[in-house]
Every structure is written in structure tokens, then in C-alpha cells.
Design a protein around this motif. Structure first.
Motif, PDB file in Angstrom:
ATOM      1  N   ALA A   1     -13.445 144.885  14.353  1.00 55.32           N
ATOM      2  CA  ALA A   1     -14.762 145.517  14.225  1.00 55.32           C
ATOM      3  C   ALA A   1     -14.961 146.599  15.280  1.00 55.32           C
ATOM      4  CB  ALA A   1     -15.862 144.467  14.325  1.00 55.32           C
ATOM      5  N   SER A   2     -14.388 146.410  16.454  1.00 54.42           N
ATOM      6  CA  SER A   2     -14.543 147.410  17.517  1.00 54.42           C
ATOM      7  C   SER A   2     -13.796 148.706  17.216  1.00 54.42           C
ATOM      8  CB  SER A   2     -14.084 146.837  18.859  1.00 54.42           C
ATOM      9  OG  SER A   2     -12.676 146.710  18.892  1.00 54.42           O
ATOM     10  N   LEU A   3     -12.910 148.681  16.245  1.00 53.27           N
ATOM     11  CA  LEU A   3     -12.155 149.886  15.885  1.00 53.27           C
ATOM     12  C   LEU A   3     -12.898 150.792  14.902  1.00 53.27           C
ATOM     13  CD1 LEU A   3      -8.543 148.438  15.496  1.00 53.27           C
ATOM     14  CD2 LEU A   3      -9.518 149.707  17.419  1.00 53.27           C
ATOM     15  N   LEU A   4     -13.972 150.307  14.313  1.00 53.65           N
ATOM     16  CA  LEU A   4     -14.718 151.129  13.346  1.00 53.65           C
ATOM     17  C   LEU A   4     -15.145 152.443  13.989  1.00 53.65           C
ATOM     18  CD1 LEU A   4     -16.885 148.434  11.558  1.00 53.65           C
ATOM     19  CD2 LEU A   4     -15.105 149.852  10.522  1.00 53.65           C
ATOM     20  N   GLY A   5     -14.825 153.557  13.313  1.00 53.05           N
ATOM     21  CA  GLY A   5     -15.194 154.880  13.803  1.00 53.05           C
ATOM     22  C   GLY A   5     -14.255 155.456  14.836  1.00 53.05           C
ATOM     23  N   ARG A   6     -13.223 154.740  15.202  1.00 58.95           N
ATOM     24  CA  ARG A   6     -12.272 155.225  16.202  1.00 58.95           C
ATOM     25  C   ARG A   6     -11.012 155.741  15.517  1.00 58.95           C
ATOM     26  NH1 ARG A   6     -12.156 151.512  21.368  1.00 58.95           N
ATOM     27  NH2 ARG A   6     -12.216 153.501  22.439  1.00 58.95           N
ATOM     28  N   THR A   7     -10.323 156.644  16.197  1.00 61.35           N
ATOM     29  CA  THR A   7      -9.064 157.188  15.703  1.00 61.35           C
ATOM     30  C   THR A   7      -7.934 156.266  16.164  1.00 61.35           C
ATOM     31  OG1 THR A   7      -9.925 159.433  15.820  1.00 61.35           O
ATOM     32  CG2 THR A   7      -7.534 159.199  15.708  1.00 61.35           C
ATOM     33  N   VAL A   8      -7.084 155.890  15.222  1.00 57.36           N
ATOM     34  CA  VAL A   8      -5.972 154.993  15.540  1.00 57.36           C
ATOM     35  C   VAL A   8      -4.663 155.552  14.999  1.00 57.36           C
ATOM     36  CG1 VAL A   8      -7.389 152.902  15.581  1.00 57.36           C
ATOM     37  CG2 VAL A   8      -6.316 153.603  13.451  1.00 57.36           C
ATOM     38  N   ASP A   9      -3.583 155.170  15.646  1.00 61.88           N
ATOM     39  CA  ASP A   9      -2.239 155.402  15.124  1.00 61.88           C
ATOM     40  C   ASP A   9      -1.746 154.048  14.643  1.00 61.88           C
ATOM     41  OD1 ASP A   9      -2.389 158.035  15.945  1.00 61.88           O
ATOM     42  OD2 ASP A   9      -1.229 157.721  17.782  1.00 61.88           O
ATOM     43  N   VAL A  10      -1.201 154.015  13.423  1.00 64.44           N
ATOM     44  CA  VAL A  10      -0.731 152.774  12.819  1.00 64.44           C
ATOM     45  C   VAL A  10       0.726 152.949  12.434  1.00 64.44           C
ATOM     46  CG1 VAL A  10      -1.089 151.119  10.960  1.00 64.44           C
ATOM     47  CG2 VAL A  10      -3.044 152.339  11.907  1.00 64.44           C
ATOM     48  N   ALA A  11       1.577 152.022  12.883  1.00 65.82           N
ATOM     49  CA  ALA A  11       2.993 152.057  12.527  1.00 65.82           C
ATOM     50  C   ALA A  11       3.134 151.857  11.027  1.00 65.82           C
ATOM     51  CB  ALA A  11       3.754 150.971  13.288  1.00 65.82           C
ATOM     52  N   ALA A  12       3.901 152.763  10.405  1.00 68.52           N
ATOM     53  CA  ALA A  12       4.138 152.689   8.964  1.00 68.52           C
ATOM     54  C   ALA A  12       5.546 153.189   8.685  1.00 68.52           C
ATOM     55  CB  ALA A  12       3.108 153.515   8.210  1.00 68.52           C
ATOM     56  N   GLY A  13       6.407 152.276   8.305  1.00 66.37           N
ATOM     57  CA  GLY A  13       7.796 152.663   8.035  1.00 66.37           C
ATOM     58  C   GLY A  13       8.465 153.147   9.313  1.00 66.37           C
ATOM     59  N   ASN A  14       9.104 154.327   9.240  1.00 66.00           N
ATOM     60  CA  ASN A  14       9.788 154.888  10.405  1.00 66.00           C
ATOM     61  C   ASN A  14       8.863 155.734  11.260  1.00 66.00           C
ATOM     62  OD1 ASN A  14      12.198 153.706   9.674  1.00 66.00           O
ATOM     63  ND2 ASN A  14      12.875 155.479   8.486  1.00 66.00           N
ATOM     64  N   GLY A  15       7.658 156.042  10.777  1.00 66.44           N
ATOM     65  CA  GLY A  15       6.726 156.882  11.514  1.00 66.44           C
ATOM     66  C   GLY A  15       5.425 156.161  11.765  1.00 66.44           C
ATOM     67  N   SER A  16       4.389 156.967  11.874  1.00 70.77           N
ATOM     68  CA  SER A  16       3.068 156.384  12.066  1.00 70.77           C
ATOM     69  C   SER A  16       2.032 157.227  11.344  1.00 70.77           C
ATOM     70  CB  SER A  16       2.722 156.265  13.549  1.00 70.77           C
ATOM     71  OG  SER A  16       2.585 157.541  14.124  1.00 70.77           O
ATOM     72  N   LEU A  17       0.919 156.600  11.033  1.00 72.14           N
ATOM     73  CA  LEU A  17      -0.205 157.276  10.396  1.00 72.14           C
ATOM     74  C   LEU A  17      -1.319 157.398  11.422  1.00 72.14           C
ATOM     75  CD1 LEU A  17      -0.311 155.148   7.125  1.00 72.14           C
ATOM     76  CD2 LEU A  17       0.550 157.480   7.333  1.00 72.14           C
ATOM     77  N   THR A  18      -2.041 158.511  11.387  1.00 74.87           N
ATOM     78  CA  THR A  18      -3.177 158.706  12.266  1.00 74.87           C
ATOM     79  C   THR A  18      -4.408 158.907  11.406  1.00 74.87           C
ATOM     80  OG1 THR A  18      -1.788 159.722  13.957  1.00 74.87           O
ATOM     81  CG2 THR A  18      -4.154 160.145  14.093  1.00 74.87           C
ATOM     82  N   GLY A  19      -5.486 158.211  11.768  1.00 69.81           N
ATOM     83  CA  GLY A  19      -6.708 158.363  11.011  1.00 69.81           C
ATOM     84  C   GLY A  19      -7.865 157.639  11.667  1.00 69.81           C
ATOM     85  N   VAL A  20      -9.049 157.846  11.105  1.00 67.22           N
ATOM     86  CA  VAL A  20     -10.270 157.212  11.596  1.00 67.22           C
ATOM     87  C   VAL A  20     -10.505 155.930  10.797  1.00 67.22           C
ATOM     88  CG1 VAL A  20     -12.760 157.481  11.887  1.00 67.22           C
ATOM     89  CG2 VAL A  20     -11.238 159.436  12.260  1.00 67.22           C
ATOM     90  N   VAL A  21     -10.766 154.836  11.499  1.00 65.82           N
ATOM     91  CA  VAL A  21     -11.026 153.549  10.839  1.00 65.82           C
ATOM     92  C   VAL A  21     -12.402 153.622  10.190  1.00 65.82           C
ATOM     93  CG1 VAL A  21     -11.285 151.061  11.141  1.00 65.82           C
ATOM     94  CG2 VAL A  21      -9.586 152.307  12.487  1.00 65.82           C
ATOM     95  N   THR A  22     -12.438 153.444   8.870  1.00 68.01           N
ATOM     96  CA  THR A  22     -13.701 153.525   8.132  1.00 68.01           C
ATOM     97  C   THR A  22     -14.174 152.166   7.623  1.00 68.01           C
ATOM     98  OG1 THR A  22     -12.514 154.017   6.088  1.00 68.01           O
ATOM     99  CG2 THR A  22     -13.283 155.906   7.395  1.00 68.01           C
ATOM    100  N   ALA A  23     -13.265 151.188   7.559  1.00 65.25           N
ATOM    101  CA  ALA A  23     -13.648 149.863   7.062  1.00 65.25           C
ATOM    102  C   ALA A  23     -12.664 148.817   7.569  1.00 65.25           C
ATOM    103  CB  ALA A  23     -13.666 149.844   5.537  1.00 65.25           C
ATOM    104  N   VAL A  24     -13.162 147.591   7.632  1.00 69.14           N
ATOM    105  CA  VAL A  24     -12.324 146.443   7.973  1.00 69.14           C
ATOM    106  C   VAL A  24     -12.544 145.402   6.890  1.00 69.14           C
ATOM    107  CG1 VAL A  24     -11.860 144.615   9.648  1.00 69.14           C
ATOM    108  CG2 VAL A  24     -12.539 146.885  10.452  1.00 69.14           C
ATOM    109  N   ALA A  25     -11.465 144.988   6.241  1.00 80.10           N
ATOM    110  CA  ALA A  25     -11.533 143.941   5.212  1.00 80.10           C
ATOM    111  C   ALA A  25     -10.803 142.717   5.753  1.00 80.10           C
ATOM    112  CB  ALA A  25     -10.885 144.423   3.931  1.00 80.10           C
ATOM    113  N   PHE A  26     -11.149 141.551   5.221  1.00 80.29           N
ATOM    114  CA  PHE A  26     -10.495 140.326   5.657  1.00 80.29           C
ATOM    115  C   PHE A  26      -9.799 139.693   4.468  1.00 80.29           C
ATOM    116  CE2 PHE A  26     -13.785 141.194   8.679  1.00 80.29           C
ATOM    117  CZ  PHE A  26     -13.133 140.984   9.881  1.00 80.29           C
ATOM    118  N   GLN A  27      -8.468 139.609   4.572  1.00 81.58           N
ATOM    119  CA  GLN A  27      -7.650 139.011   3.529  1.00 81.58           C
ATOM    120  C   GLN A  27      -7.101 137.694   4.077  1.00 81.58           C
ATOM    121  OE1 GLN A  27      -4.842 142.180   3.134  1.00 81.58           O
ATOM    122  NE2 GLN A  27      -6.235 143.479   1.970  1.00 81.58           N
ATOM    123  N   ASN A  28      -7.591 136.576   3.550  1.00 83.13           N
ATOM    124  CA  ASN A  28      -7.216 135.241   4.032  1.00 83.13           C
ATOM    125  C   ASN A  28      -7.523 135.084   5.517  1.00 83.13           C
ATOM    126  OD1 ASN A  28      -6.227 134.523   1.484  1.00 83.13           O
ATOM    127  ND2 ASN A  28      -4.218 135.378   1.947  1.00 83.13           N
TER     128      ASN A  28
END
Length: 150
Positions: free
Chosen positions: A93-120
């Protein structure tokens, strides 16, 4: 009446490294018995012990202490699991509205967190990338960097 040999006291098991698994294992999972089942074993043992050679008091108290410790360990594991889930929820929840880098495959994605969902019970982030794409279902554990949004 046939005499039944007393049940040997439970031997402590070495600690298990659960650092690579998600969630805590309960005592029921580890031993295959719940506290009520373990208590039933003690009562059965008392019922069928040889009255001419009763179980040593020290041994009996030792077994009861071990059963009590198993129950307390199970309760502590349940409490820790709840605490970890609450902490993970707060972090996500503290990440909402913040810019994050997320590891994806061999690189990373950069973006603003717009939502948090809970799966299990596990948080998954949705980010809007710099090029206008929306990506959902990113695990919180894949976040490599967090920045203030400009």
C-alpha cells in the motif's frame, strides 16, 4: 489383561530452514498430528499403562511439557504468518503513487504503481509504464527500486 508398553517421549526434531518457502508450516503439518491428537496419545498411554510399573513422574511431566511446547510453537507460527501478511499489505500500500523498478525477465520495468491487488493474500502491483502501458500482477518481491514520483 494384556500390558501395553509406554509410548516413548517425542524426540525433538532439528530446525527446518523455511526461508525459501512462503508462509509458515504449522505443527500439524510438521508432525501430522494436532495438539488434541497428541493429548489423546497421553491419555491412552495413561489408560493402558501397567499399574504395577507406572510411568515415571518425571517422564510424564516431560512429555506434557513437550506437548505444550508444540502447541505454543503452532500458535506462534500462526501469529507470525498473520504478522507477515499484514506487513506485506502495508508495504504494498505504501507504494501507491510511487515510481518503481520491477525485475521482469532479463531486464526491468519502470512505472508508477496505480493499484495493489491481493491474489491468495499475496500483494500484486499494477504499474503504468513510461510508454503508457499498464502491467498488472507484478509480485511485490520483484520490486528492485523505489523512487518518489516527480
Amino acid at each position: 489383561m494384556q500390558a501395553v508398553a509406554p509410548v516413548a517421549p517425542a524426540q525433538p526434531t532439528p530446525p527446518v530452514d523455511d526461508s525459501n518457502t512462503q508462509g509458515a508450516s504449522s505443527a500439524t503439518d510438521q508432525f501430522g498430528l494436532g495438539f488434541e491428537s497428541l493429548l489423546q496419545i497421553v491419555l491412552t498411554q495413561l489408560t493402558y499403562q501397567d499399574p504395577l510399573e507406572p510411568m515415571d513422574n518425571f517422564e510424564f511431566v516431560s512429555q506434557l511439557a513437550q506437548f505444550s511446547q508444540i502447541q505454543q510453537t503452532q500458535e506462534m507460527a500462526d501469529s507470525l504468518e498473520t504478522l507477515v501478511a499484514a506487513q506485506s499489505t502495508g508495504q504494498a500500500a505504501s507504494l501507491l503513487g510511487r515510481t518503481v523498478d520491477v525485475a521482469a525477465g532479463n531486464g526491468s520495468l519502470t512505472g508508477v504503481v496505480t493499484a495493489v491487488a491481493f491474489q491468495n493474500g499475496t500483494p500484486a502491483l499494477t504499474i503504468d509504464t513510461e510508454d503508457g502501458n499498464t502491467i498488472s500482477g507484478l509480485p511485490l518481491g520483484n520490486v528492485t527500486q523505489i523512487r518518489e514520483t516527480p
